[in-house]
Every structure is written in structure tokens, then in C-alpha cells.
Motif scaffolding. Sequence first.
Motif, short mmCIF file in Angstrom:
data_model
loop_
_atom_site.label_atom_id
_atom_site.label_comp_id
_atom_site.label_asym_id
_atom_site.label_seq_id
_atom_site.Cartn_x
_atom_site.Cartn_y
_atom_site.Cartn_z
N SER A 170 53.37 -84.02 25.10
CA SER A 170 53.01 -83.02 26.11
C SER A 170 51.74 -83.48 26.82
O SER A 170 51.00 -84.32 26.31
CB SER A 170 52.76 -81.65 25.47
N MET A 171 51.48 -82.89 27.98
CA MET A 171 50.27 -83.21 28.72
C MET A 171 49.04 -82.80 27.93
O MET A 171 48.02 -83.50 27.94
CB MET A 171 50.29 -82.55 30.10
N ARG A 172 49.13 -81.70 27.22
CA ARG A 172 48.01 -81.23 26.41
C ARG A 172 47.66 -82.26 25.32
O ARG A 172 46.50 -82.58 25.10
CB ARG A 172 48.33 -79.88 25.80
N THR A 173 48.68 -82.75 24.65
CA THR A 173 48.48 -83.76 23.62
C THR A 173 47.88 -85.03 24.23
O THR A 173 46.93 -85.60 23.69
CB THR A 173 49.81 -84.09 22.91
N ALA A 174 48.43 -85.45 25.36
CA ALA A 174 47.96 -86.66 26.03
C ALA A 174 46.50 -86.52 26.47
O ALA A 174 45.69 -87.43 26.25
CB ALA A 174 48.85 -86.96 27.23
N SER A 175 46.16 -85.41 27.08
CA SER A 175 44.79 -85.19 27.54
C SER A 175 43.80 -85.15 26.37
O SER A 175 42.70 -85.69 26.46
CB SER A 175 44.70 -83.89 28.33
N ALA A 180 52.23 -88.10 27.44
CA ALA A 180 52.76 -86.86 28.02
C ALA A 180 54.28 -86.89 28.06
O ALA A 180 54.94 -85.87 27.82
CB ALA A 180 52.19 -86.64 29.42
N SER A 181 54.85 -88.07 28.34
CA SER A 181 56.32 -88.17 28.39
C SER A 181 56.95 -88.08 27.00
O SER A 181 58.10 -87.68 26.87
CB SER A 181 56.74 -89.47 29.07
N GLU A 202 47.93 -91.92 29.02
CA GLU A 202 48.10 -90.47 29.16
C GLU A 202 49.50 -90.12 29.67
O GLU A 202 50.15 -89.21 29.15
CB GLU A 202 47.02 -89.91 30.08
N VAL A 203 49.98 -90.87 30.65
CA VAL A 203 51.33 -90.64 31.19
C VAL A 203 52.38 -90.87 30.10
O VAL A 203 53.30 -90.07 29.93
CB VAL A 203 51.60 -91.54 32.41
N TRP A 204 52.22 -91.95 29.34
CA TRP A 204 53.21 -92.26 28.30
C TRP A 204 53.22 -91.19 27.21
O TRP A 204 54.28 -90.72 26.81
CB TRP A 204 52.93 -93.64 27.70
N THR A 235 43.30 -88.86 25.08
CA THR A 235 42.45 -89.69 25.92
C THR A 235 41.01 -89.16 25.96
O THR A 235 40.07 -89.95 26.07
CB THR A 235 43.02 -89.84 27.35
#
Length: 98
Positions: free
Chosen positions: A28-33, A24-25, A20-22, A36
Amino acid sequence: MRRYRIVYDDKALSDLADLEVWIASQASMRTASGYTARIRKCCSRLRHFPERGAIHDDTRPGIRVMGFEGRVDIAFEVQDDRVIIIRILYAGRQFDSR
């Protein structure tokens, strides 16, 4: 129909957090969330059908691995009434049998 309980090993939880951190970097955090969350939903489907995936007894007895969206391997084992998610490996990372 028998229902199994889904349990995440600490390493699998760490894999999800790192992924998720990777993402998001990189996006975006939305894409990462969202990504996962889809992985967790895929794992939750093992509740009803835990005999999925390829058996990898050569890596560790009882281990099964199933793919997710072509980029993730989910390593798990079925024990009694539980499906234990052992690792969530992104983009070809290797499973360590220890």
C-alpha cells in the motif's frame, strides 16, 4: 559536536521514488511511505556520525555503505561538511561506481 549536512544525489532520490512505487504496488502507499521515511531517518542520523558503514574504496574511493533493515544498502560519501547519499539500493541491487 560537528553537524554534517545531508545531501541526496539525484540517483538516490530516484532510487527512493522507485522503491516507494514498487512497495505501493505490492502492499500500500501507506506502507511504502512509511518505509521510505524510515530510510530517510536513517540517513539523517549520518548528520552526527558520518563515519558509519563499511568503506568500499574498491568500488569507488571514499564510498561507504551501510545496511538498513537487512534489505537496503545506502551508499554515501563524506565531503567536507556534507554527507552525500549516492544510492539507495534495495534487495541486493549493485552499486555502479560511475
